[in-house]
Design a protein around this motif. Structure first.
Motif, mmCIF file in Angstrom:
data_model
loop_
_atom_site.group_PDB
_atom_site.id
_atom_site.type_symbol
_atom_site.label_atom_id
_atom_site.label_comp_id
_atom_site.label_asym_id
_atom_site.label_seq_id
_atom_site.Cartn_x
_atom_site.Cartn_y
_atom_site.Cartn_z
ATOM 1 N N PHE A 287 -20.085 -6.840 2.317
ATOM 2 C CA PHE A 287 -21.036 -7.253 1.294
ATOM 3 C C PHE A 287 -22.208 -8.006 1.900
ATOM 4 C CE2 PHE A 287 -17.759 -5.919 -1.456
ATOM 5 C CZ PHE A 287 -18.335 -5.708 -2.693
ATOM 6 N N SER A 288 -22.038 -8.489 3.124
ATOM 7 C CA SER A 288 -23.088 -9.272 3.760
ATOM 8 C C SER A 288 -22.607 -9.687 5.142
ATOM 9 C CB SER A 288 -23.364 -10.530 2.922
ATOM 10 O OG SER A 288 -24.202 -11.438 3.599
ATOM 11 N N PRO A 289 -23.524 -9.990 6.048
ATOM 12 C CA PRO A 289 -23.084 -10.571 7.318
ATOM 13 C C PRO A 289 -22.647 -12.035 7.142
ATOM 14 C CG PRO A 289 -25.463 -10.276 7.317
ATOM 15 C CD PRO A 289 -24.945 -9.669 6.048
ATOM 16 N N MET A 290 -22.888 -12.590 5.958
ATOM 17 C CA MET A 290 -22.465 -13.965 5.691
ATOM 18 C C MET A 290 -20.984 -13.989 5.331
ATOM 19 S SD MET A 290 -25.600 -15.575 3.498
ATOM 20 C CE MET A 290 -25.878 -14.205 2.403
ATOM 21 N N THR A 291 -20.371 -15.147 5.492
ATOM 22 C CA THR A 291 -18.979 -15.357 5.094
ATOM 23 C C THR A 291 -18.969 -15.996 3.713
ATOM 24 O OG1 THR A 291 -18.337 -15.680 7.392
ATOM 25 C CG2 THR A 291 -16.826 -16.502 5.720
ATOM 26 N N PHE A 292 -18.130 -15.455 2.816
ATOM 27 C CA PHE A 292 -17.983 -16.008 1.473
ATOM 28 C C PHE A 292 -16.576 -16.581 1.317
ATOM 29 C CE2 PHE A 292 -21.133 -12.617 0.905
ATOM 30 C CZ PHE A 292 -22.146 -13.321 0.280
ATOM 31 N N PRO A 293 -16.420 -17.590 0.463
ATOM 32 C CA PRO A 293 -15.071 -18.060 0.160
ATOM 33 C C PRO A 293 -14.263 -16.902 -0.435
ATOM 34 C CG PRO A 293 -16.721 -19.554 -0.767
ATOM 35 C CD PRO A 293 -17.447 -18.340 -0.279
ATOM 36 N N HIS A 294 -13.014 -16.792 -0.045
ATOM 37 C CA HIS A 294 -12.210 -15.646 -0.469
ATOM 38 C C HIS A 294 -12.019 -15.600 -1.974
ATOM 39 C CE1 HIS A 294 -11.501 -15.964 3.818
ATOM 40 N NE2 HIS A 294 -11.385 -14.664 3.759
ATOM 41 N N ILE B 25 0.845 -1.193 0.000
ATOM 42 C CA ILE B 25 0.000 0.000 0.000
ATOM 43 C C ILE B 25 0.880 1.243 0.000
ATOM 44 C CG2 ILE B 25 -1.782 1.295 1.218
ATOM 45 C CD1 ILE B 25 -2.714 -1.390 2.404
ATOM 46 N N ARG B 26 0.675 2.075 -1.004
ATOM 47 C CA ARG B 26 1.435 3.319 -1.107
ATOM 48 C C ARG B 26 0.792 4.409 -0.271
ATOM 49 N NH1 ARG B 26 2.117 3.216 -7.547
ATOM 50 N NH2 ARG B 26 3.921 1.831 -7.632
ATOM 51 N N ASP B 27 1.634 5.338 0.171
ATOM 52 C CA ASP B 27 1.109 6.524 0.856
ATOM 53 C C ASP B 27 0.166 7.242 -0.101
ATOM 54 O OD1 ASP B 27 2.678 5.957 3.047
ATOM 55 O OD2 ASP B 27 4.273 7.363 2.503
ATOM 56 N N GLY B 28 -0.913 7.754 0.429
ATOM 57 C CA GLY B 28 -1.862 8.501 -0.389
ATOM 58 C C GLY B 28 -2.952 7.644 -1.001
ATOM 59 N N ALA B 29 -2.805 6.316 -0.979
ATOM 60 C CA ALA B 29 -3.850 5.445 -1.516
ATOM 61 C C ALA B 29 -5.047 5.457 -0.568
ATOM 62 C CB ALA B 29 -3.329 4.024 -1.680
ATOM 63 N N TYR B 30 -6.235 5.400 -1.147
ATOM 64 C CA TYR B 30 -7.451 5.285 -0.354
ATOM 65 C C TYR B 30 -7.735 3.788 -0.228
ATOM 66 C CZ TYR B 30 -12.124 6.178 1.442
ATOM 67 O OH TYR B 30 -13.253 6.231 2.235
ATOM 68 N N VAL B 31 -7.800 3.301 0.998
ATOM 69 C CA VAL B 31 -7.880 1.862 1.260
ATOM 70 C C VAL B 31 -9.271 1.477 1.765
ATOM 71 C CG1 VAL B 31 -6.912 -0.052 2.591
ATOM 72 C CG2 VAL B 31 -5.410 1.779 1.760
ATOM 73 N N ILE B 32 -9.836 0.485 1.095
ATOM 74 C CA ILE B 32 -11.135 -0.063 1.482
ATOM 75 C C ILE B 32 -10.924 -1.529 1.853
ATOM 76 C CG2 ILE B 32 -13.473 -0.626 0.726
ATOM 77 C CD1 ILE B 32 -13.246 1.760 -1.241
ATOM 78 N N ALA B 33 -11.120 -1.841 3.119
ATOM 79 C CA ALA B 33 -10.972 -3.215 3.600
ATOM 80 C C ALA B 33 -12.329 -3.902 3.613
ATOM 81 C CB ALA B 33 -10.365 -3.216 5.000
ATOM 82 N N LEU B 34 -12.400 -5.098 3.058
ATOM 83 C CA LEU B 34 -13.630 -5.862 3.130
ATOM 84 C C LEU B 34 -13.675 -6.578 4.474
ATOM 85 C CD1 LEU B 34 -13.506 -5.168 0.129
ATOM 86 C CD2 LEU B 34 -14.519 -7.383 -0.336
ATOM 87 N N ALA B 35 -14.735 -6.348 5.208
ATOM 88 C CA ALA B 35 -14.868 -6.915 6.547
ATOM 89 C C ALA B 35 -16.349 -7.087 6.862
ATOM 90 C CB ALA B 35 -14.222 -5.990 7.579
ATOM 91 N N ILE B 36 -16.679 -8.194 7.476
ATOM 92 C CA ILE B 36 -18.079 -8.474 7.814
ATOM 93 C C ILE B 36 -18.675 -7.333 8.631
ATOM 94 C CG2 ILE B 36 -19.552 -9.962 9.238
ATOM 95 C CD1 ILE B 36 -17.964 -12.342 8.224
ATOM 96 N N GLU B 37 -17.874 -6.734 9.528
ATOM 97 C CA GLU B 37 -18.393 -5.678 10.394
ATOM 98 C C GLU B 37 -18.402 -4.306 9.716
ATOM 99 O OE1 GLU B 37 -14.005 -6.238 11.191
ATOM 100 O OE2 GLU B 37 -15.721 -7.566 10.990
ATOM 101 N N GLY B 38 -18.044 -4.253 8.433
ATOM 102 C CA GLY B 38 -18.037 -2.987 7.707
ATOM 103 C C GLY B 38 -19.434 -2.510 7.354
#
Length: 159
Positions: A127-134, A67-80
């Motif tokens: 994307f959902s409270p469900m878990t998906f295969p990565h 990850i470079r400085d200045g990049a906007y980072v979006i983490a996929l997480a169930i609690e997102g």
């Protein structure tokens, strides 16, 4: 705009590879796409929380190194935060208007993401409270990014 996907582990099934290649090709019209895969750590059955944390931290270090400085980072997480396709498109469009030249989406391994990665993320997306295969999540994410660019461009896309 440059879109980078940082993912943990390799794609094993050919049908997932084919879908990823197809959406990558479609996205080339709208953005520069880069997909980076970092090695996953093997998790023994019955691993204790301390070992699982160590594994997340190792995978997290590998992710953060890309990850470079200045990049906007979006983490996929169930609690997102869950967004509609239109809301995701609006967010991507707004980030582009604000001059964010690089968006980084992160898909963690089977144990999730480390605290360091979650802290580095500018946004947590679910994307959902469900878990998906990565492996499947990569396809779903690429499809939604493609759908977002179609919405932004005012182009038709099936609903």
């Amino acid at each position: 705009m440059k879109i980078t996907l940082i993912t943990v582990g390799k794609i094993k099934e050919r049908f997932f590879e084919a879908a990823i290649e197809e959406y990558s090709k479609r996205l080339s019209r709208y953005c520069r796409l880069e997909i980076l895969q970092v090695a996953d750590e093997k998790t023994p059955d019955g691993a204790k929380e301390a070992l699982e944390r160590q594994i997340r931290e190792k995978e997290g270090e590998r992710i953060l190194s890309h990850i470079r400085d200045g990049a906007y980072v979006i983490a996929l997480a169930i609690e997102g935060k869950q967004l509609s396709s239109e809301e995701l498109a609006a967010r991507i469009n707004r980030l582009g208007v604000e001059g964010k030249g690089q968006l980084v989406f992160i898909i963690g391994g089977s144990l999730g993401l480390s605290k360091a990665v979650m802290n580095r993320a500018d946004y947590h997306l679910s994307f959902s409270p469900m878990t998906f295969p990565h492996q499947l999540m990569r396809v779903i994410l690429l499809e939604q990014i493609y759908r977002s660019f179609r919405i932004i461009a005012g182009e038709p896309y099936h609903k």
